[in-house]
Motif scaffolding. Structure first.
Motif, mmCIF file in Angstrom:
data_model
loop_
_atom_site.group_PDB
_atom_site.id
_atom_site.type_symbol
_atom_site.label_atom_id
_atom_site.label_comp_id
_atom_site.label_asym_id
_atom_site.label_seq_id
_atom_site.Cartn_x
_atom_site.Cartn_y
_atom_site.Cartn_z
ATOM 1 N N LYS A 211 40.597 9.684 28.047
ATOM 2 C CA LYS A 211 41.625 8.707 27.714
ATOM 3 C C LYS A 211 42.054 7.930 28.952
ATOM 4 O O LYS A 211 42.297 6.711 28.893
ATOM 5 N N ALA A 212 42.112 8.636 30.099
ATOM 6 C CA ALA A 212 42.470 7.969 31.345
ATOM 7 C C ALA A 212 41.465 6.871 31.685
ATOM 8 O O ALA A 212 41.826 5.781 32.124
ATOM 9 N N LEU A 213 40.177 7.151 31.469
ATOM 10 C CA LEU A 213 39.149 6.148 31.751
ATOM 11 C C LEU A 213 39.254 4.973 30.787
ATOM 12 O O LEU A 213 39.094 3.812 31.179
ATOM 13 N N LEU A 214 39.519 5.263 29.518
ATOM 14 C CA LEU A 214 39.681 4.185 28.539
ATOM 15 C C LEU A 214 40.863 3.304 28.901
ATOM 16 O O LEU A 214 40.803 2.071 28.772
ATOM 17 N N GLU A 215 41.935 3.918 29.360
ATOM 18 C CA GLU A 215 43.111 3.150 29.763
ATOM 19 C C GLU A 215 42.819 2.347 31.023
ATOM 20 O O GLU A 215 43.195 1.177 31.138
ATOM 21 N N LYS A 216 42.128 2.976 31.965
ATOM 22 C CA LYS A 216 41.831 2.314 33.231
ATOM 23 C C LYS A 216 41.006 1.053 33.025
ATOM 24 O O LYS A 216 41.228 0.036 33.698
ATOM 25 N N HIS A 217 40.050 1.095 32.120
ATOM 26 C CA HIS A 217 39.162 -0.048 31.909
ATOM 27 C C HIS A 217 39.618 -0.966 30.779
ATOM 28 O O HIS A 217 38.882 -1.874 30.378
ATOM 29 N N GLY A 218 40.834 -0.747 30.276
ATOM 30 C CA GLY A 218 41.413 -1.662 29.308
ATOM 31 C C GLY A 218 40.908 -1.524 27.891
ATOM 32 O O GLY A 218 41.197 -2.383 27.045
ATOM 33 N N CYS A 219 40.188 -0.446 27.588
ATOM 34 C CA CYS A 219 39.615 -0.285 26.246
ATOM 35 C C CYS A 219 40.691 -0.186 25.167
ATOM 36 O O CYS A 219 40.505 -0.689 24.050
ATOM 37 N N LEU A 220 41.797 0.461 25.495
ATOM 38 C CA LEU A 220 42.837 0.687 24.485
ATOM 39 C C LEU A 220 43.669 -0.560 24.221
ATOM 40 O O LEU A 220 44.551 -0.546 23.368
ATOM 41 N N GLY A 221 43.389 -1.637 24.944
ATOM 42 C CA GLY A 221 44.023 -2.894 24.621
ATOM 43 C C GLY A 221 43.427 -3.534 23.383
ATOM 44 O O GLY A 221 44.068 -4.336 22.709
ATOM 45 N N CYS A 222 42.173 -3.173 23.073
ATOM 46 C CA CYS A 222 41.471 -3.758 21.925
ATOM 47 C C CYS A 222 41.153 -2.736 20.835
ATOM 48 O O CYS A 222 40.902 -3.118 19.690
ATOM 49 N N HIS A 223 41.117 -1.445 21.189
ATOM 50 C CA HIS A 223 40.786 -0.383 20.231
ATOM 51 C C HIS A 223 41.956 0.592 20.149
ATOM 52 O O HIS A 223 42.371 1.150 21.163
ATOM 53 N N SER A 224 42.478 0.778 18.966
ATOM 54 C CA SER A 224 43.612 1.692 18.803
ATOM 55 C C SER A 224 43.126 3.128 18.611
ATOM 56 O O SER A 224 41.953 3.373 18.293
ATOM 57 N N LEU A 225 44.060 4.062 18.776
ATOM 58 C CA LEU A 225 43.764 5.487 18.558
ATOM 59 C C LEU A 225 44.380 6.006 17.261
ATOM 60 O O LEU A 225 44.132 7.144 16.885
ATOM 61 N N ASP A 226 45.163 5.159 16.594
ATOM 62 C CA ASP A 226 45.885 5.611 15.401
ATOM 63 C C ASP A 226 45.519 4.859 14.129
ATOM 64 O O ASP A 226 46.199 4.966 13.118
ATOM 65 N N GLY A 227 44.438 4.080 14.180
ATOM 66 C CA GLY A 227 44.021 3.339 12.999
ATOM 67 C C GLY A 227 44.590 1.941 12.908
ATOM 68 O O GLY A 227 44.242 1.180 11.991
ATOM 69 N N THR A 228 45.462 1.568 13.850
ATOM 70 C CA THR A 228 46.045 0.226 13.840
ATOM 71 C C THR A 228 44.967 -0.823 14.071
ATOM 72 O O THR A 228 44.098 -0.659 14.934
ATOM 73 N N ALA A 229 45.020 -1.908 13.307
ATOM 74 C CA ALA A 229 44.041 -2.985 13.451
ATOM 75 C C ALA A 229 44.283 -3.744 14.745
ATOM 76 O O ALA A 229 45.403 -4.175 15.030
ATOM 77 N N LYS A 230 43.234 -3.895 15.526
ATOM 78 C CA LYS A 230 43.298 -4.677 16.764
ATOM 79 C C LYS A 230 42.075 -5.583 16.840
ATOM 80 O O LYS A 230 41.383 -5.789 15.851
ATOM 81 N N VAL A 231 41.815 -6.095 18.037
ATOM 82 C CA VAL A 231 40.687 -7.008 18.217
ATOM 83 C C VAL A 231 39.361 -6.303 17.943
ATOM 84 O O VAL A 231 38.419 -6.895 17.411
ATOM 85 N N GLY A 232 39.273 -5.022 18.313
ATOM 86 C CA GLY A 232 38.067 -4.236 18.079
ATOM 87 C C GLY A 232 38.321 -3.115 17.095
ATOM 88 O O GLY A 232 39.475 -2.825 16.739
ATOM 89 N N PRO A 233 37.273 -2.440 16.626
ATOM 90 C CA PRO A 233 37.437 -1.334 15.666
ATOM 91 C C PRO A 233 38.279 -0.203 16.259
ATOM 92 O O PRO A 233 38.223 0.064 17.456
ATOM 93 N N THR A 234 39.066 0.449 15.420
ATOM 94 C CA THR A 234 39.860 1.576 15.884
ATOM 95 C C THR A 234 38.957 2.758 16.220
ATOM 96 O O THR A 234 37.885 2.940 15.630
ATOM 97 N N PHE A 235 39.383 3.557 17.188
ATOM 98 C CA PHE A 235 38.628 4.758 17.552
ATOM 99 C C PHE A 235 38.929 5.922 16.616
ATOM 100 O O PHE A 235 38.205 6.926 16.608
ATOM 101 N N LYS A 236 39.990 5.803 15.829
ATOM 102 C CA LYS A 236 40.384 6.911 14.958
ATOM 103 C C LYS A 236 39.303 7.158 13.893
ATOM 104 O O LYS A 236 39.002 6.307 13.061
ATOM 105 N N GLY A 237 38.714 8.352 13.933
ATOM 106 C CA GLY A 237 37.712 8.738 12.944
ATOM 107 C C GLY A 237 36.425 7.946 13.002
ATOM 108 O O GLY A 237 35.643 7.954 12.041
#
Length: 302
Positions: A211-237
């Protein structure tokens, strides 16, 4: 906090109030004069001009001298405020803010990285601004700070959080389809709490290395962890899910597995999930171990 230190808020607010006050007085004065003239010199009362005056030297002096004084006063206050915004206190805490489409990450002197900007209350913080892709804007309304983040250009901003709290941090420049989601916060905490947070190997947002690496490289700005719709597909499931992707313009249905996740990180435009734009940047600097750590974390997001 140093009582002699002029913070960014103290530098900006008086200038704004002064210019706003002058503008308000001029607006009311000009409006009142105009209304008075309309009533007093209306056509029904004085259909023909009767004044024989060719000029008024004192009136001309007033409308030349008074605006000049106001403009010089505005310049003085504005310039002194600008110097306060650009002269960084010597004891300021250095932080590097990295902007990318569409997230922020903040790196401290000891190498710690966080998606939120943690600062100690009462201490100046200087933020060095870096963009990884396009033009962004570093904007913290609460501290009257707004600076452009330009690729390849050195820029900075500084401020002081005078009291604990959570303050919004926005990108003020349109930077693409995910611009509106490029929001984070400044977390101002007591100095002792900040020191303890900074020395920890992992923060609250970095419980897992992946998760630290995903945050560091900005991945969580486009991909959510809770199913929320963002620019990219959610990582949840996402792991094990059947998805339709476009590969070279051809649609195909695949199952998300480790190979697909690795390929999506290293070559994000190879297989683009249908319904999403091919706008994800590549990360050529990632090591094999880092990619593995990120993939393992994504697999466990349920």
């Amino acid at each position: 906090m140093n009582p002699l230190l002029i913070t960014t808020t103290q530098a900006v607010d008086p200038v704004f109030k002064f210019i706003f006050g002058v503008s308000l007085v001029l607006l009311l004065g000009i409006t009142a004069t105009t209304v008075g003239f309309v009533i007093r010199y209306r056509r029904s009362r004085a259909p023909e001009p009767t004044s024989q005056s060719s000029g008024n030297i004192w009136l001309e002096i007033v409308w030349i001298v008074l605006p000049s004084i106001l403009v010089l006063a505005m310049f003085y206050y504005g310039w002194s405020g600008y110097l306060s915004l650009r002269n960084v206190p010597k004891d300021a805490l250095p932080v590097t803010a990295t902007a990318r489409m569409w997230s922020w990450s903040f790196t401290y002197a000891n190498g710690k990285t966080s998606p939120r900007l943690y600062v100690p209350v009462g201490k100046p913080v200087v933020v060095n601004l870096v963009s990884k892709d396009v033009l962004h804007g570093f904007y913290i309304p609460a501290f009257r700070v707004k600076r452009d983040v330009v690729p390849g250009m050195k820029n900075f901003a500084w401020f002081v959080a005078s009291k604990p709290g959570s303050y919004d941090l926005f990108c003020s420049v349109y930077c693409g389809v995910g611009h509106s989601a490029m929001i984070t916060t400044v977390e101002a905490v007591p100095a002792a709490e900040f020191a303890a947070w900074l020395e920890k190997g992992e923060g609250k947002e970095e419980k897992a290395a992946g998760k630290a690496l995903l945050e560091k490289h900005g991945c969580l700005g486009c991909h959510s962890l809770d199913g929320t719709a963002k620019v990219g597909p959610t990582f949840k499931g996402i792991f094990g899910r059947r998805v339709t992707v476009l590969t070279g313009g051809t649609e195909r249905t695949i199952t998300v597995d480790e190979e697909y996740l690795r390929r999506s990180i290293l070559d994000p435009n190879a297989d683009v999930v249908k319904g999403y734009q091919p706008i994800m940047p590549s990360f050529p600097g990632l090591t094999k171990d880092e990619v593995t750590t990120m993939v393992e974390f994504i697999e466990g997001v349920r």
